[in-house]
Design a protein around this motif. Structure first.
Motif, PDB file in Angstrom:
ATOM      1  N   GLY A  37      43.117  31.129  31.078  1.00 54.31           N
ATOM      2  CA  GLY A  37      42.266  31.927  31.945  1.00 54.31           C
ATOM      3  C   GLY A  37      41.298  32.770  31.175  1.00 54.31           C
ATOM      4  O   GLY A  37      40.118  32.744  31.413  1.00 54.31           O
ATOM      5  N   TYR A  42      45.175  37.996  26.608  1.00 57.40           N
ATOM      6  CA  TYR A  42      46.467  37.316  26.485  1.00 57.40           C
ATOM      7  C   TYR A  42      47.079  37.576  25.120  1.00 57.40           C
ATOM      8  O   TYR A  42      46.424  37.456  24.108  1.00 57.40           O
ATOM      9  CB  TYR A  42      46.283  35.812  26.688  1.00 57.40           C
ATOM     10  CG  TYR A  42      47.584  35.048  26.649  1.00 57.40           C
ATOM     11  CD1 TYR A  42      48.571  35.294  27.582  1.00 57.40           C
ATOM     12  CD2 TYR A  42      47.802  34.066  25.682  1.00 57.40           C
ATOM     13  CE1 TYR A  42      49.749  34.589  27.568  1.00 57.40           C
ATOM     14  CE2 TYR A  42      48.981  33.361  25.658  1.00 57.40           C
ATOM     15  CZ  TYR A  42      49.954  33.617  26.609  1.00 57.40           C
ATOM     16  OH  TYR A  42      51.123  32.913  26.585  1.00 57.40           O
ATOM     17  N   THR A  84      50.114  43.604  32.986  1.00 55.47           N
ATOM     18  CA  THR A  84      49.457  42.342  32.624  1.00 55.47           C
ATOM     19  C   THR A  84      50.456  41.350  32.058  1.00 55.47           C
ATOM     20  O   THR A  84      50.395  40.141  32.339  1.00 55.47           O
ATOM     21  CB  THR A  84      48.331  42.616  31.606  1.00 55.47           C
ATOM     22  OG1 THR A  84      47.368  43.502  32.205  1.00 55.47           O
ATOM     23  CG2 THR A  84      47.643  41.326  31.192  1.00 55.47           C
ATOM     24  N   ARG A  88      51.188  37.733  33.525  1.00 53.26           N
ATOM     25  CA  ARG A  88      51.028  36.552  32.662  1.00 53.26           C
ATOM     26  C   ARG A  88      52.280  35.689  32.681  1.00 53.26           C
ATOM     27  O   ARG A  88      52.203  34.457  32.722  1.00 53.26           O
ATOM     28  CB  ARG A  88      50.707  37.023  31.245  1.00 53.26           C
ATOM     29  CG  ARG A  88      50.536  35.902  30.244  1.00 53.26           C
ATOM     30  CD  ARG A  88      49.340  35.043  30.567  1.00 53.26           C
ATOM     31  NE  ARG A  88      48.095  35.795  30.475  1.00 53.26           N
ATOM     32  CZ  ARG A  88      46.921  35.297  30.835  1.00 53.26           C
ATOM     33  NH1 ARG A  88      46.845  34.078  31.349  1.00 53.26           N
ATOM     34  NH2 ARG A  88      45.824  36.018  30.723  1.00 53.26           N
ATOM     35  N   TYR A  91      52.237  33.858  35.881  1.00 52.66           N
ATOM     36  CA  TYR A  91      51.151  32.872  35.843  1.00 52.66           C
ATOM     37  C   TYR A  91      51.563  31.632  35.064  1.00 52.66           C
ATOM     38  O   TYR A  91      51.204  30.502  35.408  1.00 52.66           O
ATOM     39  CB  TYR A  91      49.938  33.552  35.200  1.00 52.66           C
ATOM     40  CG  TYR A  91      48.668  32.741  35.165  1.00 52.66           C
ATOM     41  CD1 TYR A  91      47.849  32.645  36.286  1.00 52.66           C
ATOM     42  CD2 TYR A  91      48.255  32.112  33.994  1.00 52.66           C
ATOM     43  CE1 TYR A  91      46.655  31.934  36.252  1.00 52.66           C
ATOM     44  CE2 TYR A  91      47.062  31.395  33.946  1.00 52.66           C
ATOM     45  CZ  TYR A  91      46.276  31.315  35.078  1.00 52.66           C
ATOM     46  OH  TYR A  91      45.088  30.613  35.037  1.00 52.66           O
ATOM     47  N   ARG A  97      53.064  27.122  37.599  1.00 53.03           N
ATOM     48  CA  ARG A  97      51.973  26.439  36.903  1.00 53.03           C
ATOM     49  C   ARG A  97      51.915  24.938  37.194  1.00 53.03           C
ATOM     50  O   ARG A  97      50.832  24.361  37.278  1.00 53.03           O
ATOM     51  CB  ARG A  97      52.126  26.678  35.404  1.00 53.03           C
ATOM     52  CG  ARG A  97      50.906  26.231  34.615  1.00 53.03           C
ATOM     53  CD  ARG A  97      50.896  26.804  33.221  1.00 53.03           C
ATOM     54  NE  ARG A  97      49.614  26.570  32.602  1.00 53.03           N
ATOM     55  CZ  ARG A  97      48.541  27.302  32.788  1.00 53.03           C
ATOM     56  NH1 ARG A  97      48.605  28.340  33.583  1.00 53.03           N
ATOM     57  NH2 ARG A  97      47.394  27.011  32.207  1.00 53.03           N
ATOM     58  N   TRP A 106      42.544  32.936  36.463  1.00 51.31           N
ATOM     59  CA  TRP A 106      42.811  34.285  35.936  1.00 51.31           C
ATOM     60  C   TRP A 106      41.479  34.952  35.641  1.00 51.31           C
ATOM     61  O   TRP A 106      40.672  34.434  34.882  1.00 51.31           O
ATOM     62  CB  TRP A 106      43.651  34.204  34.667  1.00 51.31           C
ATOM     63  CG  TRP A 106      44.007  35.560  34.082  1.00 51.31           C
ATOM     64  CD1 TRP A 106      43.165  36.468  33.532  1.00 51.31           C
ATOM     65  CD2 TRP A 106      45.308  36.140  34.016  1.00 51.31           C
ATOM     66  NE1 TRP A 106      43.850  37.583  33.112  1.00 51.31           N
ATOM     67  CE2 TRP A 106      45.172  37.405  33.406  1.00 51.31           C
ATOM     68  CE3 TRP A 106      46.575  35.712  34.410  1.00 51.31           C
ATOM     69  CZ2 TRP A 106      46.269  38.244  33.167  1.00 51.31           C
ATOM     70  CZ3 TRP A 106      47.655  36.544  34.181  1.00 51.31           C
ATOM     71  CH2 TRP A 106      47.502  37.799  33.563  1.00 51.31           C
ATOM     72  N   THR A 108      39.761  38.895  34.690  1.00 54.89           N
ATOM     73  CA  THR A 108      40.025  40.266  34.282  1.00 54.89           C
ATOM     74  C   THR A 108      38.848  41.139  34.682  1.00 54.89           C
ATOM     75  O   THR A 108      37.697  40.805  34.407  1.00 54.89           O
ATOM     76  CB  THR A 108      40.232  40.352  32.762  1.00 54.89           C
ATOM     77  OG1 THR A 108      41.350  39.535  32.405  1.00 54.89           O
ATOM     78  CG2 THR A 108      40.493  41.785  32.337  1.00 54.89           C
ATOM     79  N   CYS A 125      37.775  28.741  34.864  1.00 53.58           N
ATOM     80  CA  CYS A 125      39.163  28.347  35.121  1.00 53.58           C
ATOM     81  C   CYS A 125      39.244  27.179  36.101  1.00 53.58           C
ATOM     82  O   CYS A 125      40.095  26.300  35.977  1.00 53.58           O
ATOM     83  CB  CYS A 125      39.952  29.530  35.677  1.00 53.58           C
ATOM     84  SG  CYS A 125      40.293  30.819  34.488  1.00 53.58           S
ATOM     85  N   VAL A 162      44.830  35.357  39.775  1.00 56.06           N
ATOM     86  CA  VAL A 162      45.276  36.642  39.237  1.00 56.06           C
ATOM     87  C   VAL A 162      44.034  37.490  38.973  1.00 56.06           C
ATOM     88  O   VAL A 162      43.127  37.067  38.252  1.00 56.06           O
ATOM     89  CB  VAL A 162      46.078  36.469  37.941  1.00 56.06           C
ATOM     90  CG1 VAL A 162      46.476  37.836  37.387  1.00 56.06           C
ATOM     91  CG2 VAL A 162      47.315  35.620  38.196  1.00 56.06           C
ATOM     92  N   ASP A 164      43.266  40.772  37.264  1.00 55.23           N
ATOM     93  CA  ASP A 164      43.949  41.691  36.360  1.00 55.23           C
ATOM     94  C   ASP A 164      43.143  42.966  36.149  1.00 55.23           C
ATOM     95  O   ASP A 164      41.937  42.921  35.898  1.00 55.23           O
ATOM     96  CB  ASP A 164      44.174  40.992  35.010  1.00 55.23           C
ATOM     97  CG  ASP A 164      45.015  41.841  34.069  1.00 55.23           C
ATOM     98  OD1 ASP A 164      45.931  42.538  34.554  1.00 55.23           O
ATOM     99  OD2 ASP A 164      44.748  41.819  32.853  1.00 55.23           O
TER     100      ASP A 164
END
Length: 767
Positions: A37, A42, A84, A88, A91, A97, A106, A108, A125, A162, A164
């Motif tokens: 994402g 990450y 987060t 994650r 996710y 998945r 994903w 942010t 994504c 997501v 974030d």
């Protein structure tokens, strides 16, 4: 890892089949960005502990649900707590998945929200052939076109998006429209540090993350320092747990300290040094602290920033009473009301507190039974950030070490606020070095006597560890609004010169009585008076009555029973909280006259303390009907049938009887004795044996607490039928009462009612 490797291979192979001019590193970069994402947030294979229960809850919310509608699931908590990381893990969960959702996205939300960047991130994504994605392809499209593309790609497919680190309702309103409701159980997962935003966006209650316990804190620190496959040296176990405990359960703090320990010698002395200087270790990583916590602070509206920074005034681990904090904010001038507002300053301040709590910037340390917060505190890492920000903005100068005291004269500090928190220095060492324009002084170190008259602009003086003589020149501090000291022997007549004083607090009892001078009736701005000693307040003279008495006084604590006269009560008409100390003496005619409080029409909380073994009839009290909380402590020796008459108070919600205020072995309530509004009932050190009542006696009771009632043989079994009852708590009670409580709980469970909980602590083993 094998699954990821296989998927990576397929993506790269697909890329080579469709293009021949891509650089190998660029292909890998794009593929990895698409797989996770975004590469900016990450952390590869984070070492985490204590999230299993949270993860199970989030996975269940994402995968299940009776409705097929789009649902918004939210995760909230303070900065650095792992929101987060939890998102994650969900996710990347196998069931999420590879089995349940058709597409995963994903995005942010950066601190400075750019809708276009979010849309491009979503499109990256969504794109199946990630290597062919190029942001330049969308240069000619405006934001609405990009939003249409995202919505088109998601429409008809079961998706998980997501979002974030979202910070405001406006940002959510700007992004909400791109998520179509396909009636196929699609989900959007939000992480936010703002509880208010989570409530606003969510279709169900937000999931609030809690701090780690000591066991998981130590595991996290140990594994981050030594690795999952490497054990720690045995001699570092105890000191390691001590360091982990000082991190107060915040994963981010543990990670910062772990990184620091990883670079140090793995010796006992080195780790002991870190344990001693933990705050300093955090302070040498201001970039990390500001990076994680700065977002929460910088998103605060301007009126909340000084309220947050004011927490730097208090020492580490200091718990601040709610009313005390509110009064300080009012005295500092932080509370502002619009011209059209009908709320009081206290109500506005309470709203500010709730706002800071919802933003996870301060924490509730003590709560009342109804959820109201009694005391606040701040996590150590947030406090370090608060201290850094307060210093940078010159909001307040905080002295925590003797060295800082020595350098005080050279400081060019123009904030006007100073807090001295070093336990080893004396106020005499530094007080004369402060500038004359000082407005607020907080002193948390011991001293005997200091002159403050030099600071003629002083508004706040917090001096809770002092022996105070109240010198006459002190009353020249005309601008003083808040005064808090440990104790003083007497108040001079000249105290009336403090015309702007709003709050007067004296903590400890000294001597037998304090006589409050009659000139106090001239201090119209008084709002909050707390006196630890029994205090005699004379009735106002006629001349003082004519000029308006004390119209703003809301709390009076420490009033002796001699002063419970009609003239006094009529002169404080807006009082909300009153604490009376009752003693028996020849001068105290309380046992012979009616204590008429009916003129206190706004009184909500009354506490009465009595030390003498002399009975008083409860019929001598005329309580106001506005009363919501009543506490009777000490040897009043009311007969139980008189206690029953308290049911006549229509708004009484809390009743606390402590340390033998009632006498007799039986409390029998008739059908006419109904405590209609009572929600909390607390008995402590009562010696009755039998309690005869029905569920109709307490139709709205929520919580029953019995402490050290070792002679009580039973609790009325009919209490199980009180539909509002949530808990029965027994502390050091007898076997008979405990058996009754368990029986009530079991009967309710047998009928399918699991809402009633019984808690038994430390049985007496008697009766």
């Amino acid at each position: 890892m094998d699954t990821i490797k296989k998927e990576m291979t397929e993506i790269i192979a697909s890329g080579f089949n469709t293009t021949t001019h891509y650089d190998d590193d660029r292909i890998l970069e794009l593929s990895w960005d698409s797989l996770i994402g975004t590469s900016s947030t990450y952390l590869e294979d984070d070492i985490v502990h204590g999230l299993d229960d949270d993860l199970e809850i989030i996975i269940k919310r994402l995968l299940t649900g009776q409705s097929r509608d789009l649902e918004i699931v939210t995760i909230t908590g303070m900065g650095g707590i792992g929101k987060t990381t939890l998102a994650r893990k969900a996710y990347n969960h196998l069931a999420i998945r590879y089995h349940h959702f058709d597409i995963l996205v994903w995005v942010t939300i950066s601190q400075e929200f750019r809708c276009r960047n979010v849309l491009l991130e979503a499109l990256r994504c969504i794109s199946k052939k990630t290597v062919s994605f190029n942001a330049k392809d969308y240069d000619n499209k405006d934001d609405s076109d990009l939003a249409g593309l995202v919505k088109k790609e998601l429409n008809g497919r079961r998706y998980l998006v997501v979002v974030d680190d979202i910070w405001s309702k406006d940002v959510w309103d700007s992004t909400r429209g791109i998520f179509p409701d396909c009636n196929n159980r699609s989900r959007v997962l939000l992480t936010t540090g703002e509880t208010e935003v989570a409530i606003y966006a969510a279709t169900s209650s937000p999931h609030k993350m809690n701090l780690l316990d000591l066991d998981n804190s130590w595991k996290l620190l140990r594994d981050q320092v030594f690795g999952l496959e490497h054990d720690h040296p045995p001699e570092l176990g105890e000191i390691g747990k001590e360091i982990a405990e000082k991190c107060k359960g915040l994963p981010f703090t543990i990670s910062v300290i772990s990184g620091h320990l990883s670079k140090m010698d793995r010796t006992l002395e080195s780790w002991k040094d870190v344990a001693r200087t933990l705050s300093e270790v955090l302070a040498i990583h201001p970039d990390k602290c500001l990076g994680v916590l700065g977002l929460s602070y910088h998103h605060l509206p301007i009126h909340l920033k000084p309220c947050f920074l004011s927490m730097a005034c208090f020492p580490e681990d200091f718990q601040v009473d709610t009313q005390r904090l509110i009064q300080l904010w009012i005295a500092e001038g932080f509370i502002r009301m619009s011209a059209r507002s009908r709320k009081s300053l206290e109500e506005v301040a309470e709203y500010y507190l709730e706002d800071l709590i919802s933003r996870n910037l301060i924490m509730a340390r003590k709560r009342r039974f109804n959820g109201e917060i009694k005391a606040y505190a701040m996590h150590d890492l947030l406090r370090e950030f608060c201290l850094i920000e307060a210093k940078m903005t010159k909001f307040i100068y905080v002295v925590r070490t003797d060295q800082e005291v020595l350098t005080l004269p050279t400081q060019k500090h123009n904030g006007g606020r100073f807090s001295f928190q070093s336990p080893f220095c004396s106020a005499e060492d530094f007080i004369y070095r402060l500038p004359f324009f000082t407005r607020s002084i907080y002193i948390f170190c011991s001293t005997c006597f200091v002159h403050f008259s030099f600071f003629n602009l002083l508004r706040i003086l917090v001096f809770p560890h002092s022996c105070f003589a109240f010198p006459c020149d002190f009353t020249n501090l005309f601008h003083l609004r808040y005064l808090e000291v440990e104790r003083f022997d007497c108040l001079p007549e000249s105290i009336s010169k403090l015309q702007n004083l709003q709050t007067l607090i004296q903590h400890e009892q000294c001597g037998s009585y304090i006589t409050i001078p009659g000139t106090i009736w001239l201090m119209k701005n008084l709002r909050h008076v707390y006196l630890g000693s029994p205090s005699y307040l004379p009735s106002p003279r006629i001349s003082e009555l004519e000029i308006g008495i004390l119209p703003n006084l809301e709390e009076l604590s420490g009033l002796c029973s001699f002063s419970c006269t009609n003239d006094v009560f009529k002169s404080i008409p807006n009082l909300k909280r009153l604490m009376v100390r009752v003693s028996y003496s020849k001068e105290d005619v309380m046992t012979k006259r009616l204590i008429d409080m009916s003129s206190l029409t706004k009184l909500e909380a009354l506490k009465c303390f009595r030390n003498a073994w002399k009975g008083i009839s409860i019929r001598r009290f005329s309580f106001p009907t506005s009363l919501k909380m009543l506490t009777l402590t000490g040897n009043f020796l009311f007969p139980w049938e008189e206690i029953s008459t308290l049911a006549l108070l229509p708004n009484l919600e809390k009743l606390k009887l402590k340390e033998s205020p009632a006498m007799g072995e039986v409390w029998r309530l008739s059908d006419d004795n109904k405590f209609q509004s009572l929600k909390l009932l607390i008995f402590s050190y009562l010696h009755f044996r039998h309690w005869e009542a029905s569920s109709d006696s307490f139709p709205n009771l929520k919580r029953l607490v019995l402490k050290n009632c070792s002679f009580l043989r039973e609790i009325p079994t009919d209490f199980g039928e009180i539909c509002t009852l949530e808990s029965i708590e027994l502390h050091y009670c007898g076997i008979g009462a405990e058996d009754c409580a368990r029986k009530i709980e079991q009967e309710q469970e047998d009928m399918g009612n699991n809402s009633l909980k019984v808690y038994i602590h430390s049985s007496r083993g008697k009766f």
